[in-house]
Design a protein around this motif. Sequence first.
Motif, PDB file in Angstrom:
ATOM      1  N   VAL A   1       7.273  -4.622   9.182  1.00 54.71           N
ATOM      2  CA  VAL A   1       8.065  -3.564   8.668  1.00 54.71           C
ATOM      3  C   VAL A   1       6.882  -2.863   7.866  1.00 54.71           C
ATOM      4  N   PHE A   2       6.756  -1.578   8.306  1.00 58.34           N
ATOM      5  CA  PHE A   2       5.633  -0.713   7.560  1.00 58.34           C
ATOM      6  C   PHE A   2       6.349   0.253   6.502  1.00 58.34           C
ATOM      7  N   THR A   3       6.375   0.387   5.239  1.00 59.43           N
ATOM      8  CA  THR A   3       6.901   1.179   4.178  1.00 59.43           C
ATOM      9  C   THR A   3       6.216   2.379   3.953  1.00 59.43           C
ATOM     10  N   ALA A   4       6.680   3.228   3.615  1.00 56.89           N
ATOM     11  CA  ALA A   4       6.341   4.727   3.207  1.00 56.89           C
ATOM     12  C   ALA A   4       5.913   4.562   1.441  1.00 56.89           C
ATOM     13  N   GLY A   5       5.121   5.083   1.164  1.00 53.40           N
ATOM     14  CA  GLY A   5       4.992   4.878  -0.489  1.00 53.40           C
ATOM     15  C   GLY A   5       6.063   5.298  -1.212  1.00 53.40           C
ATOM     16  N   GLN A   6       6.336   4.277  -2.137  1.00 48.50           N
ATOM     17  CA  GLN A   6       7.609   4.261  -2.914  1.00 48.50           C
ATOM     18  C   GLN A   6       7.132   4.701  -4.337  1.00 48.50           C
ATOM     19  N   ILE A   7       7.958   5.198  -5.047  1.00 47.36           N
ATOM     20  CA  ILE A   7       7.687   5.691  -6.422  1.00 47.36           C
ATOM     21  C   ILE A   7       8.850   5.333  -7.479  1.00 47.36           C
ATOM     22  N   PRO A   8       8.674   5.305  -8.715  1.00 45.98           N
ATOM     23  CA  PRO A   8       9.520   4.486  -9.616  1.00 45.98           C
ATOM     24  C   PRO A   8      10.932   5.401  -9.812  1.00 45.98           C
ATOM     25  N   SER A   9      11.381   6.162  -8.946  1.00 46.97           N
ATOM     26  CA  SER A   9      12.630   6.833  -9.049  1.00 46.97           C
ATOM     27  C   SER A   9      13.762   6.024  -9.108  1.00 46.97           C
ATOM     28  N   LEU A  10      14.794   6.473 -10.115  1.00 43.34           N
ATOM     29  CA  LEU A  10      16.043   5.864 -10.106  1.00 43.34           C
ATOM     30  C   LEU A  10      17.122   6.257  -9.219  1.00 43.34           C
ATOM     31  N   GLY A  11      17.387   7.603  -9.252  1.00 42.17           N
ATOM     32  CA  GLY A  11      18.182   8.151  -8.546  1.00 42.17           C
ATOM     33  C   GLY A  11      17.917   9.342  -7.956  1.00 42.17           C
ATOM     34  N   SER A  12      16.903   9.874  -8.764  1.00 39.09           N
ATOM     35  CA  SER A  12      16.409  11.715  -8.380  1.00 39.09           C
ATOM     36  C   SER A  12      14.800  11.441  -8.628  1.00 39.09           C
ATOM     37  N   PHE A  13      14.227  12.279  -8.226  1.00 43.95           N
ATOM     38  CA  PHE A  13      12.796  12.396  -8.403  1.00 43.95           C
ATOM     39  C   PHE A  13      12.422  12.174  -9.919  1.00 43.95           C
TER      40      PHE A  13
ATOM     41  N   LYS B   1       0.929  -7.361   2.824  1.00 42.78           N
ATOM     42  CA  LYS B   1       0.060  -6.277   2.426  1.00 42.78           C
ATOM     43  C   LYS B   1       0.521  -5.387   1.603  1.00 42.78           C
ATOM     44  N   VAL B   2      -0.290  -5.025   0.478  1.00 42.94           N
ATOM     45  CA  VAL B   2       0.378  -3.944  -0.728  1.00 42.94           C
ATOM     46  C   VAL B   2      -0.802  -3.039  -0.538  1.00 42.94           C
ATOM     47  N   ASN B   3      -0.449  -1.714  -0.835  1.00 45.18           N
ATOM     48  CA  ASN B   3      -1.319  -0.648  -1.347  1.00 45.18           C
ATOM     49  C   ASN B   3      -0.821  -0.128  -2.515  1.00 45.18           C
ATOM     50  N   ALA B   4      -1.558  -0.195  -3.759  1.00 50.52           N
ATOM     51  CA  ALA B   4      -1.184   0.425  -4.606  1.00 50.52           C
ATOM     52  C   ALA B   4      -2.238   1.550  -5.256  1.00 50.52           C
ATOM     53  N   TYR B   5      -1.126   2.551  -5.841  1.00 47.72           N
ATOM     54  CA  TYR B   5      -1.939   3.983  -6.060  1.00 47.72           C
ATOM     55  C   TYR B   5      -1.532   4.150  -7.633  1.00 47.72           C
ATOM     56  N   LEU B   6      -2.645   3.841  -8.618  1.00 49.96           N
ATOM     57  CA  LEU B   6      -2.351   4.102  -9.793  1.00 49.96           C
ATOM     58  C   LEU B   6      -3.009   5.590 -10.399  1.00 49.96           C
ATOM     59  N   THR B   7      -2.477   6.086 -11.510  1.00 53.58           N
ATOM     60  CA  THR B   7      -3.044   7.299 -11.913  1.00 53.58           C
ATOM     61  C   THR B   7      -4.164   7.307 -13.079  1.00 53.58           C
TER      62      THR B   7
ATOM     63  N   SER C   1       3.581   8.146 -12.023  1.00 57.31           N
ATOM     64  CA  SER C   1       2.318   7.278 -12.459  1.00 57.31           C
ATOM     65  C   SER C   1       1.737   6.329 -11.469  1.00 57.31           C
ATOM     66  N   LEU C   2       2.758   5.899 -10.521  1.00 53.86           N
ATOM     67  CA  LEU C   2       2.270   5.081  -9.411  1.00 53.86           C
ATOM     68  C   LEU C   2       2.876   5.397  -8.263  1.00 53.86           C
ATOM     69  N   GLU C   3       2.396   4.662  -6.962  1.00 55.77           N
ATOM     70  CA  GLU C   3       3.075   4.585  -5.912  1.00 55.77           C
ATOM     71  C   GLU C   3       2.643   3.454  -5.218  1.00 55.77           C
ATOM     72  N   ILE C   4       3.546   2.729  -4.357  1.00 55.16           N
ATOM     73  CA  ILE C   4       3.119   1.293  -3.792  1.00 55.16           C
ATOM     74  C   ILE C   4       3.909   1.627  -2.295  1.00 55.16           C
ATOM     75  N   ASP C   5       3.081   1.197  -1.192  1.00 56.26           N
ATOM     76  CA  ASP C   5       3.450   0.981  -0.048  1.00 56.26           C
ATOM     77  C   ASP C   5       3.027  -0.460   0.628  1.00 56.26           C
ATOM     78  N   CYS C   6       3.863  -0.938   1.576  1.00 56.73           N
ATOM     79  CA  CYS C   6       3.504  -2.295   1.909  1.00 56.73           C
ATOM     80  C   CYS C   6       3.737  -2.483   3.333  1.00 56.73           C
ATOM     81  N   VAL C   7       3.316  -3.734   3.864  1.00 56.43           N
ATOM     82  CA  VAL C   7       3.539  -4.098   5.305  1.00 56.43           C
ATOM     83  C   VAL C   7       4.129  -5.581   5.034  1.00 56.43           C
ATOM     84  N   ALA C   8       5.207  -5.805   5.808  1.00 57.01           N
ATOM     85  CA  ALA C   8       6.074  -7.141   5.402  1.00 57.01           C
ATOM     86  C   ALA C   8       6.382  -7.547   7.027  1.00 57.01           C
ATOM     87  N   GLU C   9       6.473  -8.973   6.978  1.00 54.62           N
ATOM     88  CA  GLU C   9       7.112  -9.369   8.272  1.00 54.62           C
ATOM     89  C   GLU C   9       8.531  -9.423   8.129  1.00 54.62           C
TER      90      GLU C   9
END
Length: 129
Positions: free
Chosen positions: A27-39, A73-79, A113-121
């Motif tokens: 599973v390859f995810t798109a980058g996710q942000i810390p949204s609760l219900g809206s941007f 695998k995790v890719n983390a993007y910090l500001t 302030s951050l975004e994270i994507d990952c690859v999972a089995e």
Amino acid sequence: MKRIHAAPGTISPVGPYSQAVISGHLVFTAGQIPSLGSFDEQPESFKGQVRQTFANLAAILETAGSSLSHIVKVNAYLTDPAQLEPFNEVYREILGHAPPARTTVCVQLWGVSLEIDCVAELIAKENGQ
């Protein structure tokens, strides 16, 4: 190949992309942000934002048939470089049992302030598939 446009409990993508793509047993995810219900809805503390981002990833991985414990695998993007220590504290809480490979970079992001994507089995089915 299977595509997941929007997992339950997450905000829909803001562009022409899928939240996740399943290819083979990964599973390859798109980058996710810390949204609760809206941007615009995000936890106030940075650690809360990291936890929320992982919660969003967990929802997407579950929809795809995987989980946080299956990340390879995790890719983390910090500001801000100062975010690395608090990020690592929360990261250890969530993935410290068997940490996956990771890349962490400092970048400029749009309103978060951050975004994270990952690859999972994918989680293996009882019949071995």
